[in-house]
Scaffold this motif. Structure first.
Motif, PDB file in Angstrom:
ATOM      1  N   LYS A  57      23.484 -17.328  55.880  1.00 46.99           N
ATOM      2  CA  LYS A  57      22.700 -16.733  56.809  1.00 46.99           C
ATOM      3  C   LYS A  57      23.339 -16.192  58.086  1.00 46.99           C
ATOM      4  O   LYS A  57      22.895 -15.172  58.581  1.00 46.99           O
ATOM      5  CB  LYS A  57      21.638 -18.000  57.301  1.00 46.99           C
ATOM      6  CG  LYS A  57      21.221 -18.771  56.058  1.00 46.99           C
ATOM      7  CD  LYS A  57      20.349 -17.963  55.111  1.00 46.99           C
ATOM      8  CE  LYS A  57      19.603 -18.902  54.188  1.00 46.99           C
ATOM      9  NZ  LYS A  57      20.559 -18.553  52.944  1.00 46.99           N
ATOM     10  N   CYS A 101      23.003 -12.152  58.937  1.00 42.80           N
ATOM     11  CA  CYS A 101      22.617 -11.570  60.294  1.00 42.80           C
ATOM     12  C   CYS A 101      23.615 -10.755  60.728  1.00 42.80           C
ATOM     13  O   CYS A 101      23.245  -9.869  61.642  1.00 42.80           O
ATOM     14  CB  CYS A 101      22.622 -13.229  61.101  1.00 42.80           C
ATOM     15  SG  CYS A 101      21.754 -12.806  62.777  1.00 42.80           S
ATOM     16  N   THR A 137      13.236  -0.826  63.165  1.00 40.94           N
ATOM     17  CA  THR A 137      12.882  -2.167  62.717  1.00 40.94           C
ATOM     18  C   THR A 137      12.286  -2.359  61.495  1.00 40.94           C
ATOM     19  O   THR A 137      12.619  -3.080  60.552  1.00 40.94           O
ATOM     20  CB  THR A 137      12.249  -3.041  63.965  1.00 40.94           C
ATOM     21  OG1 THR A 137      12.796  -2.875  65.039  1.00 40.94           O
ATOM     22  CG2 THR A 137      11.951  -4.512  63.525  1.00 40.94           C
ATOM     23  N   ASN A 157      14.693 -16.717  53.255  1.00 42.57           N
ATOM     24  CA  ASN A 157      15.628 -17.024  54.546  1.00 42.57           C
ATOM     25  C   ASN A 157      16.514 -16.251  54.687  1.00 42.57           C
ATOM     26  O   ASN A 157      16.841 -15.960  55.908  1.00 42.57           O
ATOM     27  CB  ASN A 157      16.002 -18.674  54.480  1.00 42.57           C
ATOM     28  CG  ASN A 157      14.854 -19.760  54.328  1.00 42.57           C
ATOM     29  OD1 ASN A 157      13.933 -19.646  54.876  1.00 42.57           O
ATOM     30  ND2 ASN A 157      15.315 -20.759  53.679  1.00 42.57           N
ATOM     31  N   LEU A 204      15.039 -13.426  56.467  1.00 46.94           N
ATOM     32  CA  LEU A 204      14.717 -13.970  57.757  1.00 46.94           C
ATOM     33  C   LEU A 204      15.958 -13.644  58.763  1.00 46.94           C
ATOM     34  O   LEU A 204      15.815 -13.165  59.889  1.00 46.94           O
ATOM     35  CB  LEU A 204      14.269 -15.547  58.002  1.00 46.94           C
ATOM     36  CG  LEU A 204      13.999 -15.831  59.353  1.00 46.94           C
ATOM     37  CD1 LEU A 204      13.075 -15.310  60.080  1.00 46.94           C
ATOM     38  CD2 LEU A 204      13.702 -17.428  59.435  1.00 46.94           C
ATOM     39  N   ALA A 205      17.087 -14.045  58.147  1.00 48.06           N
ATOM     40  CA  ALA A 205      18.454 -13.803  58.703  1.00 48.06           C
ATOM     41  C   ALA A 205      18.656 -12.460  59.192  1.00 48.06           C
ATOM     42  O   ALA A 205      19.014 -12.013  60.164  1.00 48.06           O
ATOM     43  CB  ALA A 205      19.622 -14.353  58.216  1.00 48.06           C
ATOM     44  N   THR A 238      16.305  -9.784  59.337  1.00 53.17           N
ATOM     45  CA  THR A 238      15.287  -9.539  60.461  1.00 53.17           C
ATOM     46  C   THR A 238      15.849  -9.909  61.802  1.00 53.17           C
ATOM     47  O   THR A 238      16.005  -9.151  62.504  1.00 53.17           O
ATOM     48  CB  THR A 238      14.028 -10.163  60.244  1.00 53.17           C
ATOM     49  OG1 THR A 238      13.527  -9.748  58.822  1.00 53.17           O
ATOM     50  CG2 THR A 238      13.116  -9.879  61.155  1.00 53.17           C
ATOM     51  N   ILE A 239      16.539 -11.457  61.844  1.00 54.39           N
ATOM     52  CA  ILE A 239      16.935 -11.816  63.336  1.00 54.39           C
ATOM     53  C   ILE A 239      18.154 -10.868  63.691  1.00 54.39           C
ATOM     54  O   ILE A 239      18.158 -10.289  64.830  1.00 54.39           O
ATOM     55  CB  ILE A 239      17.486 -13.070  63.016  1.00 54.39           C
ATOM     56  CG1 ILE A 239      16.126 -14.164  63.053  1.00 54.39           C
ATOM     57  CG2 ILE A 239      18.067 -13.555  64.341  1.00 54.39           C
ATOM     58  CD1 ILE A 239      16.369 -15.500  62.656  1.00 54.39           C
ATOM     59  N   CYS A 280      16.860  -7.349  64.564  1.00 52.56           N
ATOM     60  CA  CYS A 280      16.272  -7.256  66.041  1.00 52.56           C
ATOM     61  C   CYS A 280      17.421  -7.621  67.173  1.00 52.56           C
ATOM     62  O   CYS A 280      17.169  -6.917  68.087  1.00 52.56           O
ATOM     63  CB  CYS A 280      15.224  -8.498  66.098  1.00 52.56           C
ATOM     64  SG  CYS A 280      13.800  -7.933  64.942  1.00 52.56           S
ATOM     65  N   MET A 281      18.337  -8.361  66.750  1.00 51.97           N
ATOM     66  CA  MET A 281      19.406  -8.555  67.619  1.00 51.97           C
ATOM     67  C   MET A 281      20.146  -7.503  68.172  1.00 51.97           C
ATOM     68  O   MET A 281      20.535  -7.045  69.286  1.00 51.97           O
ATOM     69  CB  MET A 281      20.335  -9.732  67.409  1.00 51.97           C
ATOM     70  CG  MET A 281      19.810 -10.989  67.541  1.00 51.97           C
ATOM     71  SD  MET A 281      20.732 -12.409  66.663  1.00 51.97           S
ATOM     72  CE  MET A 281      22.509 -11.792  67.205  1.00 51.97           C
TER      73      MET A 281
END
Length: 131
Positions: free
Chosen positions: A41, A45, A77, A103, A106-107, A109-110, A113-114
């Motif tokens: 993950k 990210c 995004t 998941n 999700l990582a 996406t995070i 966004c970061m």
């Protein structure tokens, strides 16, 4: 096409790198002692953080602005999350030796966004410092 490569060339190369990394069979690499739980993950990210920074820098150069506008950030995004979803679907359907994991999305996406937040913050700070 030349203008796309001119502005987004590095982001496209990084996206291809991500695709290759996500397509490579890992076999039992995740079970070795070199990796900790959640390492996958963290990698997702980090990869998408870098991709989003490169993509945003390309957008800034393309639109010839000093900072990234909110509508461009939102479009970026959506594009980045869609790319992460595409990779996960490919891992489920095409690269069957890999497992598509939401998941991981999700990582991704995070991380995206970061990266976009980092570009927004940095470009606004630089623009504010100059004025």
């Amino acid at each position: 096409m030349n203008t796309t490569l001119k502005y987004y060339g590095s982001a496209i190369l990084w996206a291809l790198f991500i695709l290759i990394i996500c397509a490579v069979p890992l076999h039992d690499a995740d079970k070795s002692g070199m990796f900790f739980p959640g390492f996958d993950k963290l990698v997702h990210c980090g990869l998408f953080f870098v991709l989003s920074v490169l993509y945003c820098v390309g957008s800034i150069r393309k639109w010839n602005t000093h900072n990234i506008r909110i509508e461009i950030a939102m479009k970026n995004t959506v594009v980045l999350i869609s790319y992460g979803a595409l990779i996960e679907v490919l891992q489920m359907r095409v690269f069957t030796w890999r497992s598509g994991d939401w998941n991981d999305l999700l990582a991704d996406t995070i991380g995206a966004c970061m990266g976009i937040f980092a570009v927004l913050l940095t470009s606004n700070a630089i623009h504010h410092e100059k004025s």
